[in-house]
Design a protein around this motif. Sequence first.
Motif, short mmCIF file in Angstrom:
data_model
loop_
_atom_site.label_atom_id
_atom_site.label_comp_id
_atom_site.label_asym_id
_atom_site.label_seq_id
_atom_site.Cartn_x
_atom_site.Cartn_y
_atom_site.Cartn_z
N ILE A 51 0.84 -1.20 0.00
CA ILE A 51 0.00 0.00 0.00
C ILE A 51 0.87 1.25 0.00
O ILE A 51 0.59 2.22 -0.71
CB ILE A 51 -0.98 -0.02 1.19
CG1 ILE A 51 -2.07 -1.06 0.95
CG2 ILE A 51 -1.60 1.36 1.42
CD1 ILE A 51 -2.96 -1.33 2.14
N HIS A 52 1.95 1.25 0.79
CA HIS A 52 2.85 2.39 0.80
C HIS A 52 3.48 2.61 -0.58
O HIS A 52 3.59 3.74 -1.05
CB HIS A 52 3.95 2.21 1.85
CG HIS A 52 3.47 2.40 3.25
ND1 HIS A 52 2.94 3.58 3.71
CD2 HIS A 52 3.46 1.55 4.31
CE1 HIS A 52 2.61 3.46 4.99
NE2 HIS A 52 2.91 2.23 5.37
N LEU A 54 2.19 1.68 -3.47
CA LEU A 54 1.13 2.15 -4.37
C LEU A 54 0.80 3.62 -4.12
O LEU A 54 0.55 4.37 -5.07
CB LEU A 54 -0.12 1.28 -4.22
CG LEU A 54 0.01 -0.15 -4.74
CD1 LEU A 54 -1.22 -0.96 -4.36
CD2 LEU A 54 0.22 -0.16 -6.24
N LYS A 55 0.80 4.04 -2.87
CA LYS A 55 0.55 5.45 -2.57
C LYS A 55 1.65 6.34 -3.14
O LYS A 55 1.38 7.42 -3.66
CB LYS A 55 0.43 5.67 -1.06
CG LYS A 55 -0.91 5.25 -0.50
CD LYS A 55 -0.99 5.55 0.99
CE LYS A 55 -2.32 5.18 1.56
NZ LYS A 55 -2.42 5.49 2.99
N ALA A 56 2.89 5.87 -3.03
CA ALA A 56 4.00 6.64 -3.59
C ALA A 56 3.88 6.73 -5.11
O ALA A 56 4.08 7.81 -5.70
CB ALA A 56 5.33 6.00 -3.20
N GLU A 57 3.52 5.62 -5.76
CA GLU A 57 3.34 5.64 -7.20
C GLU A 57 2.18 6.56 -7.59
O GLU A 57 2.27 7.31 -8.55
CB GLU A 57 3.07 4.23 -7.73
CG GLU A 57 4.27 3.33 -7.73
CD GLU A 57 3.96 1.92 -8.20
OE1 GLU A 57 2.76 1.61 -8.45
OE2 GLU A 57 4.91 1.13 -8.33
N TRP A 58 1.11 6.49 -6.83
CA TRP A 58 -0.06 7.34 -7.09
C TRP A 58 0.34 8.82 -6.99
O TRP A 58 -0.05 9.63 -7.84
CB TRP A 58 -1.16 7.01 -6.09
CG TRP A 58 -2.41 7.80 -6.29
CD1 TRP A 58 -2.79 8.92 -5.61
CD2 TRP A 58 -3.46 7.53 -7.23
NE1 TRP A 58 -4.00 9.35 -6.07
CE2 TRP A 58 -4.43 8.53 -7.06
CE3 TRP A 58 -3.65 6.56 -8.18
CZ2 TRP A 58 -5.59 8.57 -7.83
CZ3 TRP A 58 -4.81 6.60 -8.93
CH2 TRP A 58 -5.76 7.60 -8.74
N SER A 59 1.10 9.15 -5.97
CA SER A 59 1.53 10.54 -5.81
C SER A 59 2.41 10.96 -6.99
O SER A 59 2.29 12.09 -7.48
CB SER A 59 2.33 10.70 -4.51
OG SER A 59 1.51 10.44 -3.41
#
Length: 122
Positions: A51-52, A54-59
């Motif tokens: 999840i971390h 994926l959040k970094a990629e999303w950002s």
Amino acid sequence: MGKFKITMFGLWLTLTLMVALGSSVLKNRVQVLERKLATINSNIQNDIAQIHVLKAEWSHYNTPDRLRKLASEQLSLENAKPEQIINYSALHFNYEDESAPVLMRSDKKGLTTLVKAEVKKN
């Protein structure tokens, strides 16, 4: 008296063996459950790490500069011209006639009819 002692000894021996066997079975079941719990906790930690990431990629993928660049490359959009902007009330819809249901009309007469209908219901 001797028969009573033998019976008591047999009873205590049986009880002790049952408690030992029960403790052994319980210990094994607890160990199995602890292994399952460790596996579940490990999976949770892996999911949190994913999840971390994926959040970094999303950002990264949703930075305004990057999106602006991609939009200009892929979409070929132009700025809106003043003559393209009109008021909603200037739009004419085909379903705005007297036979249309009251909820679909945008004129004040339809709203008045709707209010009167609601008052009659109550």
